[in-house]
Design a protein around this motif. Sequence first.
Motif, PDB file in Angstrom:
ATOM      1  N   VAL A 215       6.785  -1.847  -0.878  1.00 39.83           N
ATOM      2  CA  VAL A 215       6.907  -1.077   0.356  1.00 39.83           C
ATOM      3  C   VAL A 215       5.575  -0.849   1.056  1.00 39.83           C
ATOM      4  O   VAL A 215       5.561  -0.445   2.228  1.00 39.83           O
ATOM      5  N   VAL A 216       4.445  -1.103   0.390  1.00 38.77           N
ATOM      6  CA  VAL A 216       3.150  -0.944   1.063  1.00 38.77           C
ATOM      7  C   VAL A 216       3.073  -1.838   2.292  1.00 38.77           C
ATOM      8  O   VAL A 216       2.448  -1.480   3.290  1.00 38.77           O
ATOM      9  N   THR A 217       3.748  -2.982   2.261  1.00 39.11           N
ATOM     10  CA  THR A 217       3.733  -3.877   3.421  1.00 39.11           C
ATOM     11  C   THR A 217       4.427  -3.277   4.633  1.00 39.11           C
ATOM     12  O   THR A 217       4.230  -3.751   5.757  1.00 39.11           O
ATOM     13  N   THR A 218       5.231  -2.235   4.434  1.00 34.54           N
ATOM     14  CA  THR A 218       5.948  -1.602   5.546  1.00 34.54           C
ATOM     15  C   THR A 218       5.186  -0.412   6.131  1.00 34.54           C
ATOM     16  O   THR A 218       5.700   0.261   7.032  1.00 34.54           O
ATOM     17  N   ILE A 219       3.995  -0.147   5.629  1.00 34.80           N
ATOM     18  CA  ILE A 219       3.195   0.994   6.095  1.00 34.80           C
ATOM     19  C   ILE A 219       2.151   0.513   7.085  1.00 34.80           C
ATOM     20  O   ILE A 219       1.328  -0.347   6.763  1.00 34.80           O
ATOM     21  N   ASP A 220       2.183   1.062   8.285  1.00 37.14           N
ATOM     22  CA  ASP A 220       1.165   0.749   9.290  1.00 37.14           C
ATOM     23  C   ASP A 220      -0.170   1.299   8.797  1.00 37.14           C
ATOM     24  O   ASP A 220      -0.327   2.510   8.611  1.00 37.14           O
TER      25      ASP A 220
END
Length: 271
Positions: A215-220
């Motif tokens: 989910v880190v990839t979904t954090i701006d």
Amino acid sequence: MATSLVLSDLYIYPVKSLGGIRVTEAVVEPRGLRHDRRWLIVDERNQFMTQRQTAEMALLKVLPAYNGFLLTHAARPELLPLYIPFEATPERTLFVTVWDDMVFAWRGTPQADAWLSEALGRPCKLVYMSDMVMRGTDGGAVEGHVSFADAYPFLVIGQESLADLNRRLAQPVPMDRFRPNLVFSGGQPYEEETWRDFLIGDLAFRGVRPCGRCVVTTIDQATAQKSAEPLRTLAPYRTDGSKVMFGQNVTGPARGVLRVGDAVAVRSLLS
């Protein structure tokens, strides 16, 4: 006609799960690029902290400084920049947990602990991995050692892979969503996930397996705001088993220097 492959970007991440520093050259050591993920933030139970549970860590920015780096808070200018040296001293020690590994670590300064606790709104500590620590890659499944990175010393991603993804997204995302160490130009989208043995300059690397993304990839990384992307778009065509893949986990040589502009030459592919 096949296009030539060139190392186009190098990144080190001095603190696990904080921002990276873009460099033009980097020293390769047995556990990865020099200064990469040698520092770690842990909670009051000495458990590692990442953006997976604490998205606000994206707001802690890392800036280069002499023999170290500065931490700043993007949303709290009243917190003065904190200087951290690239290396710690063994004055205070403790054991910390990273995934299933218990690792011996050196403590940072009380000032760093206080700054991070204020910045993140909870008690936490900054710790350092010394060269004495032998943490195996992916829990020892692959020969070699790794820093506080999740499992492997290096992550390589092609610019064409990101370009292909961004053509599918309503709002393009930058490369910092994926936290690579090695970025190359040329070639075809996602071809790095097929590489087994390859050279960058005269240094030999080995692809281990594609990287399952979290989910880190979904954090701006500029705002710490979460969304469904890019995992939602990647999932239909980049899922293997239960994981969405993007980039290739890599092991490398014991010593050497990489420079932006080095040629990349693929010697063999994964079977």
